[in-house]
Write a protein that holds these residues in place. Structure first.
Motif, PDB file in Angstrom:
ATOM      1  N   LEU A 225      34.205  37.084   4.881  1.00  0.00           N
ATOM      2  CA  LEU A 225      33.419  37.869   4.003  1.00  0.00           C
ATOM      3  C   LEU A 225      33.334  37.716   2.683  1.00  0.00           C
ATOM      4  N   VAL A 226      34.491  37.883   2.100  1.00  0.00           N
ATOM      5  CA  VAL A 226      34.905  37.818   0.763  1.00  0.00           C
ATOM      6  C   VAL A 226      34.614  36.220   0.265  1.00  0.00           C
ATOM      7  N   LEU A 227      34.879  35.072   0.922  1.00  0.00           N
ATOM      8  CA  LEU A 227      34.582  33.884   0.578  1.00  0.00           C
ATOM      9  C   LEU A 227      32.986  33.483   0.610  1.00  0.00           C
ATOM     10  N   GLU A 228      32.490  33.915   1.583  1.00  0.00           N
ATOM     11  CA  GLU A 228      30.910  33.918   1.326  1.00  0.00           C
ATOM     12  C   GLU A 228      30.396  34.573   0.460  1.00  0.00           C
ATOM     13  N   LEU A 229      30.648  35.587   0.223  1.00  0.00           N
ATOM     14  CA  LEU A 229      30.223  36.470  -0.850  1.00  0.00           C
ATOM     15  C   LEU A 229      30.455  35.827  -2.505  1.00  0.00           C
TER      16      LEU A 229
ATOM     17  N   LEU B 172      31.245  32.414  -2.679  1.00  0.00           N
ATOM     18  CA  LEU B 172      30.347  31.281  -2.742  1.00  0.00           C
ATOM     19  C   LEU B 172      28.894  31.544  -3.303  1.00  0.00           C
ATOM     20  N   ARG B 173      28.304  32.919  -2.882  1.00  0.00           N
ATOM     21  CA  ARG B 173      26.961  33.132  -3.189  1.00  0.00           C
ATOM     22  C   ARG B 173      26.952  34.009  -4.384  1.00  0.00           C
ATOM     23  N   ASP B 174      27.909  33.783  -5.322  1.00  0.00           N
ATOM     24  CA  ASP B 174      27.856  34.671  -6.708  1.00  0.00           C
ATOM     25  C   ASP B 174      27.556  36.072  -6.740  1.00  0.00           C
ATOM     26  N   VAL B 175      28.202  36.586  -5.775  1.00  0.00           N
ATOM     27  CA  VAL B 175      28.174  38.204  -5.786  1.00  0.00           C
ATOM     28  C   VAL B 175      29.333  38.537  -6.690  1.00  0.00           C
ATOM     29  N   PRO B 176      29.321  39.766  -7.581  1.00  0.00           N
ATOM     30  CA  PRO B 176      30.142  40.044  -8.645  1.00  0.00           C
ATOM     31  C   PRO B 176      31.301  40.598  -7.695  1.00  0.00           C
ATOM     32  N   GLY B 177      32.540  40.490  -8.742  1.00  0.00           N
ATOM     33  CA  GLY B 177      33.542  41.330  -7.834  1.00  0.00           C
ATOM     34  C   GLY B 177      33.390  42.828  -7.777  1.00  0.00           C
ATOM     35  N   ASP B 178      32.805  43.540  -8.604  1.00  0.00           N
ATOM     36  CA  ASP B 178      32.554  45.012  -8.596  1.00  0.00           C
ATOM     37  C   ASP B 178      32.011  45.277  -7.390  1.00  0.00           C
ATOM     38  N   VAL B 179      30.597  44.394  -7.002  1.00  0.00           N
ATOM     39  CA  VAL B 179      29.723  44.531  -5.805  1.00  0.00           C
ATOM     40  C   VAL B 179      30.657  44.237  -4.414  1.00  0.00           C
ATOM     41  N   ILE B 180      31.661  43.367  -4.648  1.00  0.00           N
ATOM     42  CA  ILE B 180      32.209  42.929  -3.448  1.00  0.00           C
ATOM     43  C   ILE B 180      33.301  44.336  -3.184  1.00  0.00           C
ATOM     44  N   GLY B 181      33.935  44.945  -4.261  1.00  0.00           N
ATOM     45  CA  GLY B 181      34.662  46.029  -4.139  1.00  0.00           C
ATOM     46  C   GLY B 181      33.977  47.140  -3.183  1.00  0.00           C
ATOM     47  N   ASP B 182      32.672  47.283  -3.691  1.00  0.00           N
ATOM     48  CA  ASP B 182      32.004  48.434  -3.182  1.00  0.00           C
ATOM     49  C   ASP B 182      31.612  48.289  -1.774  1.00  0.00           C
TER      50      ASP B 182
ATOM     51  N   GLN C  70      33.591  43.738  13.057  1.00  0.00           N
ATOM     52  CA  GLN C  70      32.904  42.788  13.740  1.00  0.00           C
ATOM     53  C   GLN C  70      31.838  43.447  14.868  1.00  0.00           C
ATOM     54  N   ASP C  71      32.101  44.526  15.378  1.00  0.00           N
ATOM     55  CA  ASP C  71      31.060  45.298  16.049  1.00  0.00           C
ATOM     56  C   ASP C  71      30.192  46.044  15.289  1.00  0.00           C
ATOM     57  N   ALA C  72      30.538  46.604  14.260  1.00  0.00           N
ATOM     58  CA  ALA C  72      29.755  47.394  13.318  1.00  0.00           C
ATOM     59  C   ALA C  72      28.582  46.432  12.399  1.00  0.00           C
ATOM     60  N   PHE C  73      29.299  45.618  12.033  1.00  0.00           N
ATOM     61  CA  PHE C  73      28.322  44.779  10.858  1.00  0.00           C
ATOM     62  C   PHE C  73      28.127  43.331  11.546  1.00  0.00           C
ATOM     63  N   GLY C  74      28.486  42.835  12.513  1.00  0.00           N
ATOM     64  CA  GLY C  74      28.301  41.373  13.085  1.00  0.00           C
ATOM     65  C   GLY C  74      29.381  40.323  12.387  1.00  0.00           C
ATOM     66  N   ASP C  75      28.825  39.157  12.606  1.00  0.00           N
ATOM     67  CA  ASP C  75      29.506  37.867  11.923  1.00  0.00           C
ATOM     68  C   ASP C  75      29.780  38.085  10.344  1.00  0.00           C
ATOM     69  N   ALA C  76      30.916  37.995   9.955  1.00  0.00           N
ATOM     70  CA  ALA C  76      30.959  38.041   8.463  1.00  0.00           C
ATOM     71  C   ALA C  76      30.305  37.267   7.540  1.00  0.00           C
ATOM     72  N   THR C  77      30.350  35.989   7.934  1.00  0.00           N
ATOM     73  CA  THR C  77      29.455  34.982   7.134  1.00  0.00           C
ATOM     74  C   THR C  77      27.855  35.554   7.123  1.00  0.00           C
ATOM     75  N   ARG C  78      27.326  35.797   8.293  1.00  0.00           N
ATOM     76  CA  ARG C  78      25.812  36.360   8.207  1.00  0.00           C
ATOM     77  C   ARG C  78      25.751  37.889   7.323  1.00  0.00           C
ATOM     78  N   TYR C  79      26.786  38.651   7.641  1.00  0.00           N
ATOM     79  CA  TYR C  79      26.691  39.852   6.845  1.00  0.00           C
ATOM     80  C   TYR C  79      26.880  39.547   5.329  1.00  0.00           C
ATOM     81  N   ALA C  80      27.591  38.575   5.021  1.00  0.00           N
ATOM     82  CA  ALA C  80      27.696  38.450   3.434  1.00  0.00           C
ATOM     83  C   ALA C  80      26.298  37.848   3.104  1.00  0.00           C
TER      84      ALA C  80
END
Length: 247
Positions: free
Chosen positions: A20-24, A26-36, A53-63
């Motif tokens: 999740l963090v890697l994809e975020l 790579l997509r220029d999501v700010p660090g404070d947003v990632i923390g949220d 995984q059950d709640a949000f699905g695939d990490a990359t797709r959710y990112a």
């Protein structure tokens, strides 16, 4: 202060968090947003008793979904790469000049040396332009593929050096080349340090961003010191090898 984003979601599968963090990133999501996002996921996992995984699905797709509204892409500024290009060129010049200085006192400038200078100058700008897709390609593939991709640019460079070493362009005094190259490399380091910081640590909601930023800068400084030390050691070993071979 820990800079590991996984500490914000200790009850989430580390592999899922890492993807999740890697994809975020790579997509220029700010660090404070990632923390949220990580804090919300941690809270949901604890409250619901389900996995991420059950709640949000695939990490990359959710990112990808998060990035659609949260990403703040930073435009590429070629000026950011100028210090690195100059530093690399200065290092190559100093290394070649030092090898010639301790042997003959004169540096024979060849097409091969010029080719190496061109490669190291162009590389930072290429990485800036294509770094994100290249990084995604590397991290999603096997270690063998990553190794081959990293080594690929070395092959044409070595070929250019071997083919161009017989084409002499000029003969220069080695001492000025060495000292001038070292001065350029040092100036590039100073210039790079004076550029606006690129650190963007992941911070929990309400966290001390300044403290996290300071920790990230210290970590970057240590990494830079280690990298510079390794480069200097390689340069010394290369010069020693040239001296031994020339005897």
């Amino acid at each position: 202060m820990s800079l590991d984003p996984a500490t914000l979601a200790p009850h989430v599968d580390p592999d899922w968090t890492e993807a999740l963090v890697l994809e975020l990133r790579l997509r220029d999501v700010p660090g404070d947003v990632i923390g949220d996002v990580l804090t919300e996921i941690e809270t949901h996992v604890l409250d619901s008793g389900t996995t991420a995984q059950d709640a949000f699905g695939d990490a990359t797709r959710y990112a990808e979904q998060v990035a659609e509204t949260a990403a703040r892409p930073t435009p590429d500024d070629p000026r950011d790469m100028v210090p690195y290009a100059l530093g690399a060129a200065g290092f190559v010049a100093a290394l070649n000049g030092l090898g010639a200085w301790v042997t003959s006192g004169a540096l024979t400038l060849t097409v091969g040396i010029l080719a190496v200078v061109v490669v190291v100058v162009v590389t930072p700008f290429v990485l800036q332009r294509y770094g994100t897709p290249l990084l995604r390609f590397l991290v999603t593939g096997s270690p063998l593929r990553a190794s081959l991709v990293v080594m690929a640019p070395m092959v044409p460079t070595v070929v250019l050096v071997l083919l161009g070493r017989a084409w002499e362009v000029a003969t220069l005094p080695a001492a000025p080349v060495t000292l001038g190259g070292a001065a350029v490399a040092l100036a590039a380091v100073v210039l790079a340090r004076r550029r606006p910081t690129l650190e963007d640590p992941v911070v929990a909601p309400g966290g001390d961003r300044e403290a996290a930023l300071a920790a990230a800068r210290r970590e970057t400084g240590r990494l830079t010191l280690v990298t510079t030390g390794v480069q200097a050691a390689i340069a010394v070993l290369a010069v020693v090898g040239v001296v031994l071979l020339s005897r």
